[in-house]
Write a protein that holds these residues in place. Structure first.
Motif, PDB file in Angstrom:
ATOM      1  N   GLN A  34       0.681  -1.361  -0.054  1.00 29.71           N
ATOM      2  CA  GLN A  34       0.176   0.116  -0.110  1.00 29.71           C
ATOM      3  C   GLN A  34       1.024   1.189   0.090  1.00 29.71           C
ATOM      4  O   GLN A  34       0.563   2.238  -0.726  1.00 29.71           O
ATOM      5  CB  GLN A  34      -0.872  -0.033   1.204  1.00 29.71           C
ATOM      6  CG  GLN A  34      -1.903   1.029   1.146  1.00 29.71           C
ATOM      7  CD  GLN A  34      -2.848   1.002   2.457  1.00 29.71           C
ATOM      8  OE1 GLN A  34      -2.453   0.155   3.392  1.00 29.71           O
ATOM      9  NE2 GLN A  34      -4.000   1.583   2.376  1.00 29.71           N
TER      10      GLN A  34
ATOM     11  N   GLU B 258       1.154   4.007  -2.859  1.00 38.44           N
ATOM     12  CA  GLU B 258       0.969   5.581  -2.683  1.00 38.44           C
ATOM     13  C   GLU B 258       2.112   6.391  -3.193  1.00 38.44           C
ATOM     14  O   GLU B 258       1.911   7.337  -4.004  1.00 38.44           O
ATOM     15  CB  GLU B 258       0.602   5.838  -1.346  1.00 38.44           C
ATOM     16  CG  GLU B 258      -0.818   5.527  -0.624  1.00 38.44           C
ATOM     17  CD  GLU B 258      -0.756   5.338   0.971  1.00 38.44           C
ATOM     18  OE1 GLU B 258       0.225   5.379   1.454  1.00 38.44           O
ATOM     19  OE2 GLU B 258      -2.163   5.032   1.407  1.00 38.44           O
TER      20      GLU B 258
ATOM     21  N   GLY C 122       1.988   6.759  -6.989  1.00 37.70           N
ATOM     22  CA  GLY C 122       0.982   7.689  -7.516  1.00 37.70           C
ATOM     23  C   GLY C 122      -0.125   6.773  -8.041  1.00 37.70           C
ATOM     24  O   GLY C 122      -0.659   6.983  -9.049  1.00 37.70           O
TER      25      GLY C 122
ATOM     26  N   PRO D 214      -3.448   5.713  -6.481  1.00 35.62           N
ATOM     27  CA  PRO D 214      -4.315   5.835  -4.986  1.00 35.62           C
ATOM     28  C   PRO D 214      -5.555   4.541  -5.150  1.00 35.62           C
ATOM     29  O   PRO D 214      -6.093   4.182  -4.244  1.00 35.62           O
ATOM     30  CB  PRO D 214      -4.883   7.299  -5.282  1.00 35.62           C
ATOM     31  CG  PRO D 214      -4.753   7.750  -6.936  1.00 35.62           C
ATOM     32  CD  PRO D 214      -3.506   7.077  -7.203  1.00 35.62           C
TER      33      PRO D 214
ATOM     34  N   ALA E 287      -3.945   1.848  -4.025  1.00 39.00           N
ATOM     35  CA  ALA E 287      -3.592   1.898  -2.508  1.00 39.00           C
ATOM     36  C   ALA E 287      -4.865   1.663  -1.648  1.00 39.00           C
ATOM     37  O   ALA E 287      -4.993   0.864  -0.815  1.00 39.00           O
ATOM     38  CB  ALA E 287      -3.025   3.033  -2.393  1.00 39.00           C
ATOM     39  N   ILE E 288      -6.020   2.104  -2.211  1.00 37.06           N
ATOM     40  CA  ILE E 288      -7.323   1.835  -1.567  1.00 37.06           C
ATOM     41  C   ILE E 288      -7.814   0.350  -1.457  1.00 37.06           C
ATOM     42  O   ILE E 288      -8.302  -0.115  -0.536  1.00 37.06           O
ATOM     43  CB  ILE E 288      -8.360   2.774  -2.325  1.00 37.06           C
ATOM     44  CG1 ILE E 288      -8.202   4.371  -1.918  1.00 37.06           C
ATOM     45  CG2 ILE E 288      -9.708   2.386  -1.763  1.00 37.06           C
ATOM     46  CD1 ILE E 288      -9.166   5.278  -2.495  1.00 37.06           C
TER      47      ILE E 288
END
Lengths: 593, 215
Positions: A437, A441, A444, A446, A449-450
């Motif tokens: 994760q 992040e 770049g 996102p 990452a979520i």
């Protein structure tokens, strides 16, 4: 004899009097001058008759005394002794120049002999259907009494043709009536004949209706009884044929000899029966005492130790199933390796070795084996069986304990496997995801990452679930920090308020604490199921015991707690549930060394 | 900051080491059992030791025992004990003798490296760190006649943060209030619960945890 004299009652008094009379009578015979009766008595006429006469009389006297001394039926003893008096009474009758009163009494007493012998045989062969023989016995006595006493009153010896030359005295003579006297004489002889027949009949009936042991027991009296009956029968017949009883007549001498011998065998038979009964009673008493003494475990050991004077004596029993020797507590003993100075003697029953006595050397093992006797063998068999049962029970208890301990170990293993296996992997996974994760992040991404964040969330949820599962299987802290800490955690997690009162200064064995924990855990779950709003848990120690109490306020009926009872029982403890007003109370006692 | 990591499971240990490395923290040693841990601490004198509670040989509480030993022998080295168990008993044992410079964290919390770094820093500063899950568990205990009922919601929040070992300043930052407000709250709370307000932060952590257990 001393206590007999002290606790006198009429019966004993009577027996004593009869004993004294009979003995005195016998002694008097010895002392009285009888030489002056050359042929009025058989003894005077024929030397052959001295011994049988004496032996018969002494036999009756002796058997009577024996019966009384051995505590047998007093009646039988008394009868035998009175019979000895009646047997020897003719001596006084034939006593030349003797005191008239003595000769007269002798004449009255002598005819009672047959009745006495009949009564003697009937009395000493105890029969339930005694009524009819008793009637005949009484009848015989009655006839003898009437005839003898009557004769005494009316017989004038001078006028009696059947009386011998020295027949002079009758102090009881009331009025002479020769015809009546002759009739009464005949009656006496008939009574004698009838008595002999009655005796024979009794013997036959008694022998015929008796079975096995009963017959065997009384054979020693009944067979001589038959002989006596035959002899008296012969005598009666001889008297009928030749009323003048002549001591020099060989026929009469022969009959006399027969009578003597028959009466001797009867006396011996009675003595034998009484002694045998006493011996049986004694051995039964001994056996009963021995069995009574050897009831508890080690009873036989104590008895043998006392008998041999060897306090360190041991008795070990052979268990065929496990092929080992065990002592009275069920513990195995190696009989091949004994301490110095101790030897082993086997106890054998029915050809099989059932036990071994370990005692000091120097005791003759052969005589020991013999002396141990039937009672000890029986006691040994009994104790062996008890030891066997105790061993089995001990094995069962150990097995139950092992089963519970194995199950608990298995659970701990499962918990450890979860901790070290799946949980660790999920942890590692969570770290990896975190790193991924962070990398997403940084790079770049996102969205990624979520997504990874969500996966992390699931991982953590899975870890939570696993932790709960593992705790339910076995709370690790129970094994690591003990019961008090585990109970605190239980209270932390409980869905209802718990009050705890834990007084535990010493730890208990693992099995005990584990069982206590699971009992409390289950009790609380049960309380929750039954709708309790709060519960109280008490843990304390008593002597050798861990006391656990769980009380809740649930009104509903308690559930089946068999599995808890079993768990606690496997450790040798107890679990009990009661219903005090307003709730339910569970109490467990678990051994804690 | 210099750190030693002790865990007998390689996967976890290396995971933690990587997390720390990623965050710029220097790992001066890795141990697999308590003996090795103590040797490394003696040799390198790290600022903090990160210790798994369960280690060989018995896999029960070796880490806890080692943590107490480290605090005893090397007062300048803090210890964070990592456990998979939510066991307040362990935390209390850890705090009993030396409440400062110790922490008890759930292993899964460590995946959030920020949490770990924050814990390490707080311990480095001499504070106490108790995993919020532990505190939540203790606060969540069902009690009849709940003594915590007298507290307001905000006071409960403050109490839980005190139990986690946060300083007044940290609590103020967390709740976005002033230090003064926090002090007032704490005064109220301790008064309501009838607890002695101890000057040192660590002592009061212990007091609150013990109170929560006993109540």
């Amino acid at each position: 004899m001393a206590d007999r004299i002290v606790s006198i009652d009429r019966r004993r008094m009577g027996l004593l009097v009869i004993c004294a009379l009979a003995i005195a009578h016998a002694l008097a015979l010895v002392l009285a001058p009888l030489r002056s009766a050359p042929f009025a008595v058989y003894v005077g006429a024929s030397k052959l008759t001295i011994l049988p006469d004496t032996v018969a009389g002494i036999g009756l006297l002796a058997s009577g005394l024996l019966v009384i001394a051995l505590g047998g039926r007093g009646r039988v003893g008394a009868l035998a002794m009175v019979a000895s008096i009646a047997w020897w009474a003719p001596f006084w009758v034939g006593w030349e120049g003797g005191a008239p009163i003595v000769r007269s009494v002798g004449l009255v007493v002598a005819p009672f002999l047959v009745a006495l012998l009949l009564d003697l045989v009937v009395s000493s062969t105890a029969w339930d259907r005694r009524r009819r023989p008793q009637v005949i016995v009484i009848g015989t006595y009655a006839v003898a009494a009437v005839a003898s006493l009557g004769r005494a009153l009316v017989r004038d010896p001078f006028l009696d043709l059947n009386c011998g030359s020295n027949c002079r005295d009758n102090v009881f003579l009331l009025f002479p009536d020769p015809r009546l006297a002759a009739t009464l004489n005949w009656l006496l002889e008939a009574a004698g004949l009838f008595g002999a027949i009655a005796l024979m009949a009794y013997v036959i009936v008694r022998l015929g209706t008796a079975t096995g042991p009963d017959r065997r027991a009384h054979l020693a009296v009944l067979v001589p009884g038959a002989l006596v009956a035959l002899a008296e029968l012969a005598y009666a017949v001889a008297l009928f044929r030749s009323p003048l009883e002549g001591a020099d007549d060989p026929a009469f001498v022969g009959v006399f000899l027969a009578r003597s011998i028959a009466i001797t065998t009867l006396a011996i038979g009675i003595g034998w029966v009484v002694v045998k009964a006493r011996m049986t009673a004694d051995s039964v008493v001994r056996l009963a005492r021995a069995l009574a003494a050897a009831t508890g475990p080690g009873g036989l050991r104590d008895a043998l130790a006392r008998a041999l004077g060897d306090p360190a004596l041991r008795v070990v029993y052979w268990l065929p199933q496990t092929a080992e020797y065990v002592d009275e507590t069920g513990a195995a003993v190696d009989t091949a390796r004994l301490p110095a100075g101790r030897v082993a003697t086997p106890i054998v029953r029915g050809g099989e070795r059932i036990a071994v006595v370990i005692h000091q050397s120097g005791v003759d093992t052969e005589s020991l084996t013999r002396d141990i006797g039937a009672a000890a063998r029986l006691a040994a068999e009994n104790e062996r069986l008890q030891a066997e049962v105790r061993t089995q029970i001990a094995d069962l208890q150990a097995s139950r304990r092992r089963i519970v301990a194995t199950a608990d170990d298995h659970r701990r293993g499962l918990e450890r496997d979860l901790h070290d296996g799946a949980q660790q992997r999920l942890l590692a996974m969570s770290y990896e995801l975190r790193l991924a994760q962070a990398a997403a992040e940084r790079d770049g991404l996102p969205g990624l990452a979520i997504a990874i964040g969500r996966a992390s969330g699931e991982t953590l949820a899975a870890l939570d679930d696993l932790r709960e599962l593992a705790h339910g299987i076995f709370p690790a802290i129970l094994a690591e920090a003990g019961l008090p800490a585990a109970l605190e955690t239980l209270a932390d997690r409980s869905v209802m308020p718990l009050q705890m009162s834990i007084e535990l200064d010493h730890r208990c064995p693992v099995a005990t604490e584990t069982t206590a924990y699971f009992v409390i855990d289950e009790a609380i779950r049960s309380a929750v199921r039954r709708g309790a709003t709060s519960a109280w848990v008490g843990v304390s120690r008593s002597v050798g015991l861990l006391l656990v109490r769980v009380e809740d306020d649930a009104p509903a009926q308690a559930e089946d707690l068999t599995h808890l009872v079993d768990r606690v029982g496997a450790l040798g403890g107890r679990l009990v549930g009661t219903w005090p007003p307003g709730g339910y109370s569970l109490r467990a006692e678990i051994p804690c060394a | 900051m210099r750190v030693v990591v002790a865990d007998d499971v390689m996967l976890t240990r290396e995971g933690i080491v990587r997390l720390l490395g990623d965050a710029g923290i220097e790992v001066v040693g890795q141990a697999e059992d308590a003996g090795e841990l103590l040797r490394l601490v003696a040799e390198h004198r790290p600022d903090v030791a990160v210790v798994d509670i369960r280690m060989p040989p018995t896999h029960t509480d070796e880490g806890l025992v080692a943590a107490v030993a480290i605090r005893e022998t090397f007062p300048d080295t803090g210890v964070v004990v990592l456990s998979q168990y939510i066991e307040p008993s362990y935390a209390l044992r850890l705090l009993e003798e030396h409440p400062e410079r110790v922490g008890y964290l759930l292993k899964e919390r460590v995946f959030d490296v920020a949490v770990l770094i924050d814990a390490l820093r707080r311990i480095f500063d001499g504070e106490t760190v108790i995993d919020p899950t532990i505190v939540a568990r203790l606060l969540g205990r069902k009690r009849s006649g709940d003594p915590l009922a007298a507290l307001t919601a905000r006071e409960r929040e403050v109490l839980s943060l005190v139990a986690e070992g946060l300083t007044n300043r940290a609590i103020a930052e967390r709740l976005y209030v002033t230090d003064r407000t926090v002090e007032a709250h704490i005064g109220q709370i301790f008064g309501k619960l009838d607890l002695d307000e101890s000057p040192s932060a660590h002592r009061r952590v212990l007091a609150v945890l013990v109170f929560l257990r006993r109540a």
